[in-house]
Design a protein around this motif. Structure first.
Motif, PDB file in Angstrom:
ATOM      1  N   GLN A 106       0.713  -1.123   0.322  1.00 25.82           N
ATOM      2  CA  GLN A 106       0.023   0.139  -0.054  1.00 25.82           C
ATOM      3  C   GLN A 106       1.014   0.960  -0.087  1.00 25.82           C
ATOM      4  O   GLN A 106       1.650   1.027   0.453  1.00 25.82           O
ATOM      5  CB  GLN A 106      -0.821   0.108   1.565  1.00 25.82           C
ATOM      6  CG  GLN A 106      -1.949  -1.138   1.014  1.00 25.82           C
ATOM      7  CD  GLN A 106      -3.344  -0.897  -0.050  1.00 25.82           C
ATOM      8  OE1 GLN A 106      -3.964   0.151   0.189  1.00 25.82           O
ATOM      9  NE2 GLN A 106      -3.479  -1.868  -0.676  1.00 25.82           N
ATOM     10  N   LEU A 107       0.445   2.201  -0.880  1.00 26.79           N
ATOM     11  CA  LEU A 107       1.590   3.737  -1.289  1.00 26.79           C
ATOM     12  C   LEU A 107       0.282   4.391  -0.743  1.00 26.79           C
ATOM     13  O   LEU A 107      -0.842   4.427  -1.471  1.00 26.79           O
ATOM     14  CB  LEU A 107       1.631   3.472  -2.178  1.00 26.79           C
ATOM     15  CG  LEU A 107       2.675   2.210  -2.251  1.00 26.79           C
ATOM     16  CD1 LEU A 107       3.519   2.995  -3.804  1.00 26.79           C
ATOM     17  CD2 LEU A 107       3.992   2.558  -1.421  1.00 26.79           C
ATOM     18  N   TYR A 108       0.298   6.228  -0.123  1.00 23.61           N
ATOM     19  CA  TYR A 108      -0.581   6.738   0.085  1.00 23.61           C
ATOM     20  C   TYR A 108      -0.116   7.687  -1.373  1.00 23.61           C
ATOM     21  O   TYR A 108       1.084   8.148  -0.454  1.00 23.61           O
ATOM     22  CB  TYR A 108      -0.674   7.180   1.264  1.00 23.61           C
ATOM     23  CG  TYR A 108      -1.510   8.714   1.192  1.00 23.61           C
ATOM     24  CD1 TYR A 108      -2.647   8.423   1.768  1.00 23.61           C
ATOM     25  CD2 TYR A 108      -1.472   9.935   0.902  1.00 23.61           C
ATOM     26  CE1 TYR A 108      -3.984   9.069   1.951  1.00 23.61           C
ATOM     27  CE2 TYR A 108      -2.337  10.952   1.503  1.00 23.61           C
ATOM     28  CZ  TYR A 108      -3.940  10.664   1.336  1.00 23.61           C
ATOM     29  OH  TYR A 108      -5.018  11.685   1.693  1.00 23.61           O
ATOM     30  N   LEU A 109      -0.577   8.077  -2.103  1.00 22.45           N
ATOM     31  CA  LEU A 109       0.012   9.273  -3.503  1.00 22.45           C
ATOM     32  C   LEU A 109      -1.073  10.010  -3.664  1.00 22.45           C
ATOM     33  O   LEU A 109      -2.432   9.899  -3.575  1.00 22.45           O
ATOM     34  CB  LEU A 109      -0.009   7.978  -4.903  1.00 22.45           C
ATOM     35  CG  LEU A 109       0.927   6.876  -5.213  1.00 22.45           C
ATOM     36  CD1 LEU A 109      -0.068   5.953  -5.489  1.00 22.45           C
ATOM     37  CD2 LEU A 109       2.172   6.974  -4.418  1.00 22.45           C
ATOM     38  N   ALA A 110      -0.286  11.166  -4.010  1.00 20.37           N
ATOM     39  CA  ALA A 110      -1.578  12.285  -4.409  1.00 20.37           C
ATOM     40  C   ALA A 110      -0.230  12.954  -5.852  1.00 20.37           C
ATOM     41  O   ALA A 110       0.610  13.099  -5.080  1.00 20.37           O
ATOM     42  CB  ALA A 110      -1.080  13.277  -3.155  1.00 20.37           C
ATOM     43  N   TYR A 111      -0.957  13.105  -6.198  1.00 21.29           N
ATOM     44  CA  TYR A 111      -0.409  13.069  -7.944  1.00 21.29           C
ATOM     45  C   TYR A 111      -1.380  15.201  -8.261  1.00 21.29           C
ATOM     46  O   TYR A 111      -2.837  14.967  -7.831  1.00 21.29           O
ATOM     47  CB  TYR A 111      -0.745  12.777  -8.865  1.00 21.29           C
ATOM     48  CG  TYR A 111      -0.015  11.418  -9.057  1.00 21.29           C
ATOM     49  CD1 TYR A 111       1.384  11.278  -9.840  1.00 21.29           C
ATOM     50  CD2 TYR A 111      -0.449  10.152  -8.386  1.00 21.29           C
ATOM     51  CE1 TYR A 111       1.442  10.269  -9.557  1.00 21.29           C
ATOM     52  CE2 TYR A 111      -0.420   9.293  -8.518  1.00 21.29           C
ATOM     53  CZ  TYR A 111       1.410   9.538  -8.891  1.00 21.29           C
ATOM     54  OH  TYR A 111       1.344   7.411  -8.751  1.00 21.29           O
ATOM     55  N   LEU A 112       0.235  16.016  -8.619  1.00 20.04           N
ATOM     56  CA  LEU A 112      -0.298  17.924  -9.110  1.00 20.04           C
ATOM     57  C   LEU A 112       0.705  17.680 -10.402  1.00 20.04           C
ATOM     58  O   LEU A 112       1.538  17.331 -10.543  1.00 20.04           O
ATOM     59  CB  LEU A 112      -0.918  17.901  -8.215  1.00 20.04           C
ATOM     60  CG  LEU A 112       0.571  18.385  -7.325  1.00 20.04           C
ATOM     61  CD1 LEU A 112       0.417  20.284  -6.804  1.00 20.04           C
ATOM     62  CD2 LEU A 112       1.400  17.766  -6.732  1.00 20.04           C
ATOM     63  N   ARG A 113       0.352  18.487 -10.675  1.00 18.81           N
ATOM     64  CA  ARG A 113       1.185  19.049 -12.400  1.00 18.81           C
ATOM     65  C   ARG A 113       1.547  20.777 -11.665  1.00 18.81           C
ATOM     66  O   ARG A 113       0.622  21.456 -10.965  1.00 18.81           O
ATOM     67  CB  ARG A 113       0.603  19.381 -13.501  1.00 18.81           C
ATOM     68  CG  ARG A 113       0.196  18.235 -13.516  1.00 18.81           C
ATOM     69  CD  ARG A 113      -0.014  18.185 -15.248  1.00 18.81           C
ATOM     70  NE  ARG A 113       0.161  16.755 -16.255  1.00 18.81           N
ATOM     71  CZ  ARG A 113       1.174  15.885 -16.664  1.00 18.81           C
ATOM     72  NH1 ARG A 113       1.936  16.154 -16.946  1.00 18.81           N
ATOM     73  NH2 ARG A 113       0.829  14.746 -16.881  1.00 18.81           N
ATOM     74  N   ARG A 125       4.884   5.879   2.565  1.00 18.49           N
ATOM     75  CA  ARG A 125       5.306   5.015   2.356  1.00 18.49           C
ATOM     76  C   ARG A 125       4.818   4.859   3.905  1.00 18.49           C
ATOM     77  O   ARG A 125       5.654   4.816   4.943  1.00 18.49           O
ATOM     78  CB  ARG A 125       6.338   4.211   1.910  1.00 18.49           C
ATOM     79  CG  ARG A 125       6.945   2.070   1.908  1.00 18.49           C
ATOM     80  CD  ARG A 125       7.612   2.400   1.495  1.00 18.49           C
ATOM     81  NE  ARG A 125       8.234   2.728   0.062  1.00 18.49           N
ATOM     82  CZ  ARG A 125       7.680   3.023  -1.148  1.00 18.49           C
ATOM     83  NH1 ARG A 125       7.320   1.981  -1.279  1.00 18.49           N
ATOM     84  NH2 ARG A 125       8.883   3.492  -2.043  1.00 18.49           N
ATOM     85  N   PRO A 126       3.191   3.857   4.524  1.00 21.82           N
ATOM     86  CA  PRO A 126       3.535   3.473   5.702  1.00 21.82           C
ATOM     87  C   PRO A 126       4.367   2.355   6.357  1.00 21.82           C
ATOM     88  O   PRO A 126       5.700   1.927   5.202  1.00 21.82           O
ATOM     89  CB  PRO A 126       2.026   2.747   5.826  1.00 21.82           C
ATOM     90  CG  PRO A 126       1.781   1.656   4.356  1.00 21.82           C
ATOM     91  CD  PRO A 126       2.807   3.085   3.360  1.00 21.82           C
ATOM     92  N   PRO A 127       5.214   2.583   7.408  1.00 25.97           N
ATOM     93  CA  PRO A 127       6.439   1.357   8.309  1.00 25.97           C
ATOM     94  C   PRO A 127       5.128  -0.196   7.556  1.00 25.97           C
ATOM     95  O   PRO A 127       4.475  -0.481   7.863  1.00 25.97           O
ATOM     96  CB  PRO A 127       6.551   1.788   9.720  1.00 25.97           C
ATOM     97  CG  PRO A 127       5.000   3.260   9.756  1.00 25.97           C
ATOM     98  CD  PRO A 127       4.000   3.262   9.003  1.00 25.97           C
ATOM     99  N   LYS A 128       6.340  -1.234   7.430  1.00 25.34           N
ATOM    100  CA  LYS A 128       6.374  -1.943   7.558  1.00 25.34           C
ATOM    101  C   LYS A 128       5.494  -2.686   9.211  1.00 25.34           C
ATOM    102  O   LYS A 128       6.316  -2.099   9.865  1.00 25.34           O
ATOM    103  CB  LYS A 128       7.495  -2.735   6.996  1.00 25.34           C
ATOM    104  CG  LYS A 128       7.353  -2.218   5.077  1.00 25.34           C
ATOM    105  CD  LYS A 128       8.929  -3.638   5.532  1.00 25.34           C
ATOM    106  CE  LYS A 128       8.937  -3.422   3.676  1.00 25.34           C
ATOM    107  NZ  LYS A 128      10.321  -4.295   3.303  1.00 25.34           N
ATOM    108  N   PRO A 129       4.908  -3.785   9.157  1.00 23.82           N
ATOM    109  CA  PRO A 129       4.620  -3.891  10.253  1.00 23.82           C
ATOM    110  C   PRO A 129       5.824  -4.973  11.020  1.00 23.82           C
ATOM    111  O   PRO A 129       6.153  -5.075  10.343  1.00 23.82           O
ATOM    112  CB  PRO A 129       3.254  -5.152  10.202  1.00 23.82           C
ATOM    113  CG  PRO A 129       2.996  -4.692   8.836  1.00 23.82           C
ATOM    114  CD  PRO A 129       3.918  -3.634   7.980  1.00 23.82           C
ATOM    115  N   ALA A 130       5.778  -4.478  12.003  1.00 24.85           N
ATOM    116  CA  ALA A 130       6.531  -6.151  13.092  1.00 24.85           C
ATOM    117  C   ALA A 130       6.632  -7.393  12.665  1.00 24.85           C
ATOM    118  O   ALA A 130       5.751  -7.417  12.977  1.00 24.85           O
ATOM    119  CB  ALA A 130       6.917  -5.537  14.220  1.00 24.85           C
ATOM    120  N   ALA A 131       7.663  -8.035  12.620  1.00 25.13           N
ATOM    121  CA  ALA A 131       7.629  -9.276  12.360  1.00 25.13           C
ATOM    122  C   ALA A 131       7.543 -10.107  13.259  1.00 25.13           C
ATOM    123  O   ALA A 131       8.161  -9.437  14.271  1.00 25.13           O
ATOM    124  CB  ALA A 131       8.388  -9.975  11.297  1.00 25.13           C
TER     125      ALA A 131
END
Length: 131
Positions: A106-113, A125-131
């Motif tokens: 999963q990525l949070y994206l915000a596009y503009l020109r 990019r959210p942190p990876k969950p601990a294993a």
């Protein structure tokens, strides 16, 4: 791998206003302009710049090109997107939000020109969950 990123702009004042707001929302200080008319922003060990093309031709955007900027949170991504729109940018692609799947993550994206037509993206990019 990269030392810096520089984009062309024909209206440097308008582009500086956009990037001061957009990058300011990501924590960068306002850009500084050198004697050659290039404007630089330095933040978190990175350098971004705008300039008039040295060949004297009008600046054009790269069709198919996107320049990504990292955000620490979804709120910061939204703030940068909003600041960019308020400073003369144009929304493009889907509205800011989560994209991806189990395979890509999963990525949070915000596009503009930007005012010169360059496509930029704010990515969280959210942190990876601990294993």
């Amino acid at each position: 791998m990269f030392s810096h990123v520089m984009l062309g702009a024909s209206d440097l004042d308008r582009s500086k206003q956009f990037y001061d707001a957009f990058l300011g929302a990501l924590g960068a200080k306002p850009g500084f302009t050198d004697p050659k008319g290039r404007t630089f922003w330095r933040h978190a060990g990175n350098t971004f710049a705008i300039t008039r093309p040295i060949n004297g031709e009008p600046a054009t955007f790269g069709n198919g090109s996107t320049l990504g900027f990292a955000a620490a949170s979804t709120e910061q991504a939204d703030a940068a997107h909003a600041a960019g729109i308020a400073a003369g940018g144009t929304a493009c692609e889907d509205p800011p939000g989560w994209r991806g799947d189990a395979a890509t993550g999963q990525l949070y994206l915000a596009y503009l020109r930007d005012p010169a037509g360059n496509k930029v993206c704010v990515l969280h990019r959210p942190p990876k969950p601990a294993a």
